[in-house]
Design a protein around this motif. Sequence first.
Motif, short mmCIF file in Angstrom:
data_model
loop_
_atom_site.label_atom_id
_atom_site.label_comp_id
_atom_site.label_asym_id
_atom_site.label_seq_id
_atom_site.Cartn_x
_atom_site.Cartn_y
_atom_site.Cartn_z
N UNK A 136 4.09 11.85 -8.96
CA UNK A 136 3.87 12.69 -10.14
C UNK A 136 3.70 14.15 -9.77
N UNK A 137 3.01 14.44 -8.67
CA UNK A 137 2.75 15.83 -8.28
C UNK A 137 3.69 16.34 -7.18
N UNK A 138 4.25 15.42 -6.37
CA UNK A 138 5.15 15.81 -5.29
C UNK A 138 6.40 14.91 -5.32
N UNK A 139 7.26 15.09 -6.32
CA UNK A 139 8.38 14.16 -6.52
C UNK A 139 9.38 14.14 -5.37
N UNK A 163 0.83 -1.20 0.00
CA UNK A 163 0.00 0.00 0.00
C UNK A 163 0.86 1.26 0.00
N UNK A 164 1.84 1.33 0.91
CA UNK A 164 2.63 2.54 1.04
C UNK A 164 3.45 2.82 -0.22
N UNK A 165 4.03 1.77 -0.81
CA UNK A 165 4.78 1.96 -2.04
C UNK A 165 3.92 2.45 -3.19
N UNK A 166 2.72 1.90 -3.29
CA UNK A 166 1.79 2.31 -4.36
C UNK A 166 1.34 3.76 -4.17
N UNK A 167 1.03 4.15 -2.91
CA UNK A 167 0.61 5.52 -2.65
C UNK A 167 1.76 6.49 -2.92
N UNK A 168 2.97 6.10 -2.57
CA UNK A 168 4.13 6.96 -2.85
C UNK A 168 4.31 7.17 -4.35
#
Length: 456
Positions: free
Chosen positions: A410-413, A400-405
């Motif tokens: 894209x917007x907060x690299x 979950x955390x990797x996917x959300x990151x």
Amino acid sequence: MAVPETLAPPAADAGTTSPVAPSARPGARAWFVLGMLCFVYVLNFLDRQLLSILAKPIQDDLKVTDGQLGLISGLYFALFYCFISIPVAWLADRTNRVRVLSIACALWSAATVACGMASTYPQLVLARMTVGVGEAGGVPPSYAIISDYFGPGRRGTALGLYNFGPPLGQALGVAFGAAIAAAYNWRSAFQLLGAVGVVTALAVYLLVREPRRGGLDAGPVATVPAGRVTPSAKAGFWETVRMFFTRPALLLVALATGATQFVTYALLNFTTLFLMREKGMALGEVAICYALLIGIGVSAGMYVSGRLIDRFAARARHSYALVPAVALCAAVPFFVGFVWAPSWPLALLFLAGPTFFNYFYLSPAVALVQEEVRPDQRVLSGALLLLVMNLIGLGFGPTYLGAVSDLFRATHPHHSLQLAFYTLVPFYGLAVLLFLALARVLRKEGPRTGARTGDR
């Protein structure tokens, strides 16, 4: 190597009462075995966490994303680890648990060496899955072995000491893994530490004796020497599974620990990468500062929670649930501070709170399950606990955390992991609610003791 003998009870015939009082003081051999099993657990967690500790150099070398790291350390690993642990536990309940443990240790250690030889992401996935297969036979047999060396009233402390394995494994993994990688490369860390595990597996096979099942439990037991179970003592596979999932207390403790591990495994698998990539920490600083924090903080949480359970659970059974619930509430503000902190020294200062409080759940959960079931159901029941909590926590937390990151990238690299970490706060609340529901069930059921509970 000579090992002192313990005050071992004489063999009990099937259907007789154990002659050993539950409060019998553990002998020297019991403490030696606990130390050996704890060291195996250290290697178990050390090998498991090397991937997250060395995430940055692995990302640079193999060109993998946060989402791919989450999958390989989470779902891919957990699918093999969780489901294979069930048949392995069923086998261990019927055979020699020490042999099962030693074979498992040899397998996951050899697979760790193979991780260091991987040159592509698919090869690394295959090696990590094999690590999961081996580690499936590590913890459940150890829970049951310890429960047959330490009687009721002492198991909480013994299992609390055994559960030093994860924090020590994390700390040593950070210290040695990061130091070896900084001096040589990340592959050398996997290969060297995996080789240590192969040697340890042989030591376990030669030095640890299989205890009698249920020899320290009050009430009727059905055991014979050398760990062989009498026909009347062999619980059926589906009988144990049905018992576990139809008992509200056992099901709730598994779900509550799963929700807790969703947070702890997500945090554990991405903290090093977060500190290095978004807080500016160097690999050498990780090897010293973060290693000390993990080793001291989590160990203290494991030990304190085990002592609290031994002190309060006999008088107030719902302490098995209230202790972790209160601890998780205390962890939340520190966790938010860790994610917010603008520098890594301040982040580590805040991280000390979750590092201590996040792990109050494990010793109470394991002790409750071991006390609630019959001796011949302990390995499989421990495996079912691990199945639920690791499938939820280990399987989906890092994934979950990797996917959300990746989604925020894209917007907060430059702060994608920071934003992803904030989304874990509601899962703290879910875990607390589940532990409170467990406390209500335990209070309603009233006081119970191990063998009598399991015989219902």
